[in-house]
Design an enzyme around this catalytic site. Structure first.
Site, PDB file in Angstrom:
ATOM      1  N   ASN A  80      26.119 109.855  26.019  1.00  8.96           N
ATOM      2  CA  ASN A  80      27.048 109.463  24.953  1.00  8.96           C
ATOM      3  C   ASN A  80      26.361 108.530  23.979  1.00  8.96           C
ATOM      4  O   ASN A  80      25.443 107.788  24.342  1.00  8.96           O
ATOM      5  CB  ASN A  80      28.319 108.821  25.544  1.00  8.96           C
ATOM      6  CG  ASN A  80      28.204 107.311  25.685  1.00  8.96           C
ATOM      7  OD1 ASN A  80      28.389 106.569  24.722  1.00  8.96           O
ATOM      8  ND2 ASN A  80      27.852 106.854  26.890  1.00  8.96           N
ATOM      9  N   LEU A  84      30.194 101.971  20.195  1.00  5.99           N
ATOM     10  CA  LEU A  84      31.200 100.899  20.247  1.00  5.99           C
ATOM     11  C   LEU A  84      32.290 101.036  19.176  1.00  5.99           C
ATOM     12  O   LEU A  84      32.638 100.069  18.488  1.00  5.99           O
ATOM     13  CB  LEU A  84      30.524  99.514  20.163  1.00  5.99           C
ATOM     14  CG  LEU A  84      29.573  99.160  21.290  1.00  5.99           C
ATOM     15  CD1 LEU A  84      29.085  97.712  21.146  1.00  5.99           C
ATOM     16  CD2 LEU A  84      30.213  99.332  22.670  1.00  5.99           C
ATOM     17  N   ASN A 138      28.764  92.539  27.230  1.00  6.39           N
ATOM     18  CA  ASN A 138      28.029  93.806  27.155  1.00  6.39           C
ATOM     19  C   ASN A 138      26.750  93.555  26.364  1.00  6.39           C
ATOM     20  O   ASN A 138      26.720  93.668  25.140  1.00  6.39           O
ATOM     21  CB  ASN A 138      28.903  94.869  26.485  1.00  6.39           C
ATOM     22  CG  ASN A 138      28.172  96.194  26.333  1.00  6.39           C
ATOM     23  OD1 ASN A 138      27.015  96.318  26.730  1.00  6.39           O
ATOM     24  ND2 ASN A 138      28.842  97.177  25.757  1.00  6.39           N
ATOM     25  N   CYS A 141      24.430  97.700  25.576  1.00  4.24           N
ATOM     26  CA  CYS A 141      24.796  98.988  24.974  1.00  4.24           C
ATOM     27  C   CYS A 141      23.591  99.580  24.253  1.00  4.24           C
ATOM     28  O   CYS A 141      23.032  98.950  23.352  1.00  4.24           O
ATOM     29  CB  CYS A 141      25.951  98.824  23.997  1.00  4.24           C
ATOM     30  SG  CYS A 141      26.442 100.418  23.304  1.00  4.24           S
ATOM     31  N   ASN A 202      24.370  99.566  32.838  1.00  2.00           N
ATOM     32  CA  ASN A 202      24.893 100.351  31.727  1.00  2.00           C
ATOM     33  C   ASN A 202      24.095 101.665  31.719  1.00  2.00           C
ATOM     34  O   ASN A 202      23.331 101.931  32.638  1.00  2.00           O
ATOM     35  CB  ASN A 202      24.725  99.572  30.414  1.00  2.00           C
ATOM     36  CG  ASN A 202      25.789  99.971  29.385  1.00  2.00           C
ATOM     37  OD1 ASN A 202      26.068 101.155  29.201  1.00  2.00           O
ATOM     38  ND2 ASN A 202      26.368  98.994  28.726  1.00  2.00           N
ATOM     39  N   GLY A 227      26.678 109.041  34.886  1.00  2.00           N
ATOM     40  CA  GLY A 227      27.118 110.029  35.867  1.00  2.00           C
ATOM     41  C   GLY A 227      26.154 110.129  37.039  1.00  2.00           C
ATOM     42  O   GLY A 227      25.215 109.334  37.165  1.00  2.00           O
ATOM     43  N   GLY A 253      27.151 102.983  38.106  1.00  5.77           N
ATOM     44  CA  GLY A 253      26.183 104.040  37.789  1.00  5.77           C
ATOM     45  C   GLY A 253      26.317 105.228  38.719  1.00  5.77           C
ATOM     46  O   GLY A 253      25.832 105.188  39.847  1.00  5.77           O
TER      47      GLY A 253
END
Ligand SMILES: Cc1cc2nc3c(=O)[nH]c(=O)nc-3n(C[C@H](O)[C@H](O)[C@H](O)COP(=O)(O)O)c2cc1C
Length: 315
Positions: A80, A84, A138, A141, A202, A227, A253
């Site tokens: 992805n 944000l 965060n 990212c 992340n 995933g 994760g």
């Protein structure tokens, strides 16, 4: 026969966990960006049973996010590059936090700033409002420029955590990126800054290509892989961080099953966050929770805390 067999569905265990100043009813949470602001899930999930909810990261100003495409399915997960996309913290505080606070589950608000000042300002805003149980920084990212520096530079990470902690009464959690040479070094920096807990990981940077058109598939070219594909990386990061720090860890994760959760606890995570799995099995957190006491009992333990970090190695 009165004895409870090791895998009895009636087995009981103390699921409560303590992450620094943050007390959670159980160790199964849902990860930022994979559960929206929880409204969408209300119909299918008993939200009050979750160990915690981490809503989509909010930023100081509204962001429209990256150009499409923003997601791509991969053989064992997804890429992805949402970037944000959110309406900004003022809108979050006005429209989402009041609702989230009614759900009966601890709300861990995820924030991302372009600068340290923005992180600090948002931490202070959250501290002044009712509704949040903790703040997750965060600093990891991969889909916005600038922000990730806090998660790759130990010095910046330590300072940021310390500054947010000084500005905010709530427990502070640092969410780390795996896209570093030494996860142990960054975890130590978060600990030195005073983090109550460390979330990891992340997404891992990745990309997808449409070779016929000689074009990247993601509008942002590079995105974050999540995933099942990243579970071994996340387990390794949790294991290395657990050896490096005493600060409680939240493993993230590729977690999709009860076995996955148990592996992360044994590796050293005190709690876990389920992410991408929510897109294809949104009720999985509840079934994992239902099975957790029996799995803990099967190890001869009576609580989550007894099994955290009990991996036995020859090293
Ligand atoms: C579509 C999508 C959006 C995400 N958005 C965020 C976000 O806003 N903030 C954040 O900290 N992590 C975000 N993440 C990362 C997840 O919270 C999680 O750390 C990562 O996906 C690894 O866990 P998983 O493999 O279980 O998904 C996002 C992940 C996905 C797949």
């Amino acid at each position: 026969m009165n004895a409870v067999s090791p895998l009895s569905p009636t087995a009981s265990a103390d699921l409560r966990v303590q992450l620094g100043r943050l007390a959670l009813p159980n160790p199964v949470l849902v990860a930022s960006g994979t559960f929206g602001y929880a409204r969408e899930m209300e119909q299918v999930v008993d939200l009050s049973r979750l160990g915690g909810i981490v809503p989509k990261t909010v930023t100081r100003q509204p962001r429209t996010g990256n150009a499409p495409w923003r997601t791509v399915e991969t053989p064992a997960g997804m890429l992805n590059s949402i970037g944000l996309d959110n309406d900004g913290i003022d809108s979050f505080l006005a429209h989402h936090l009041p609702y989230l606070a009614t759900l009966g589950s601890p709300i861990i608000v995820s924030i991302a700033g372009r600068t340290a000042e923005e992180f600090v300002e948002m931490s202070a805003q959250l501290s002044a409002m009712a509704g949040a149980a903790a703040v997750e920084l965060n600093i990891s990212c991969p889909n916005v420029s600038g922000g990730v520096d806090f998660g790759t530079s130990p010095l910046m990470c330590e300072r940021l955590v310390a500054d947010c902690r000084a500005a905010c009464m709530l427990p502070i959690i640092a969410k780390l990126t795996p896209n570093v040479t030494s996860i142990a070094e960054i975890a130590r920096a978060a600990e030195a800054g005073g983090a109550d807990a460390i979330s990891l990981i992340n997404t891992c940077q990745g990309m997808a290509i449409d070779w016929r058109r000689r074009r990247p598939i993601l509008g942002n070219v590079i995105g974050g892989l999540s995933g099942p594909a990243i579970k071994p990386i996340a387990l390794r990061c949790v294991y290395q961080a657990a050896k490096a720090v005493k600060t409680p860890l939240m493993g993230i994760g590729g977690i999709a099953t009860l076995d996955d959760v148990m592996e992360f606890l044994i590796a050293g995570a005190s709690a876990v966050q389920l992410g991408t799995v929510n897109f294809y099995n949104p009720t999985v957190s509840i079934s994992v929770l239902d099975g957790l006491p029996a799995s803990i009992a099967s190890l001869g333990a009576h609580s989550v805390s007894e099994i955290v970090g009990t991996l036995q190695t020859d090293k």
